[in-house]
Design a protein around this motif. Structure first.
Motif, PDB file in Angstrom:
ATOM      1  N   LEU A 186       0.835  -1.210   0.000  1.00 38.41           N
ATOM      2  CA  LEU A 186       0.000   0.000   0.000  1.00 38.41           C
ATOM      3  C   LEU A 186       0.865   1.253   0.000  1.00 38.41           C
ATOM      4  CD1 LEU A 186      -2.864  -1.054   2.440  1.00 38.41           C
ATOM      5  CD2 LEU A 186      -2.994  -0.785  -0.052  1.00 38.41           C
ATOM      6  N   LEU A 193       0.524   3.882  -2.930  1.00 35.18           N
ATOM      7  CA  LEU A 193      -0.287   5.053  -2.584  1.00 35.18           C
ATOM      8  C   LEU A 193       0.479   6.248  -2.037  1.00 35.18           C
ATOM      9  CD1 LEU A 193      -3.247   3.176  -0.853  1.00 35.18           C
ATOM     10  CD2 LEU A 193      -3.081   3.940  -3.227  1.00 35.18           C
ATOM     11  N   LEU A 204      -6.978  -3.344  -6.170  1.00 31.56           N
ATOM     12  CA  LEU A 204      -5.965  -3.967  -5.309  1.00 31.56           C
ATOM     13  C   LEU A 204      -6.060  -5.483  -5.295  1.00 31.56           C
ATOM     14  CD1 LEU A 204      -5.899  -1.604  -2.212  1.00 31.56           C
ATOM     15  CD2 LEU A 204      -4.182  -1.802  -4.012  1.00 31.56           C
TER      16      LEU A 204
END
Length: 128
Positions: free
Chosen positions: A21, A25, A96
């Motif tokens: 992540l 991100l 995802l």
């Protein structure tokens, strides 16, 4: 060889998810290829960490094969299109979990990640 303790498995899964992540991100300024394929690598590694403790008595090569089958099946599933499925793929969770676009490169990085996970698993299990 002994199985990996469940708390260790949980830490490996959560750590890999956090790394994936962060890579995808956090806007770290990394090249696109590193972000894209690094995320694919970490996703497949997470699959290995999840699959391998499900059958703790399996030898590592069998867990490696099972994780490879799961990762390959998910990648091949990207070739199937239905409106409801494509709609889910457009969501954050869908992107995802399933990804959006089939890529042979993803399959290569999945194989590398799962192999790396198997080697790391052998070293981890040797400590217990």
């Amino acid at each position: 060889m002994p199985s990996r303790p469940l708390p260790v498995s949980a830490l490996l899964i959560l750590g890999t998810i956090a790394a994936g992540l962060t890579l995808r991100l956090a806007h770290l300024g990394l090249p696109f290829a590193l972000t894209k394929y690094g995320g694919s690598f970490l996703w497949a590694l997470m699959i290995y960490w999840i699959v391998s403790p499900l059958r703790p008595r399996w030898p590592i090569p069998r867990a490696t094969l099972a994780a490879g089958v799961v990762a390959t099946a998910v990648e091949l599933f990207k070739l199937y299109h239905a409106p409801w499925l494509d709609g889910f793929r457009l969501t954050f969770a869908g992107a995802l979990l399933l990804g959006r676009i089939f890529s042979v490169w993803d399959l290569i990085f999945y194989a590398l990640a799962i192999t790396a996970g198997a080697f790391a698993d052998r070293a981890i299990r040797a400590r217990y």
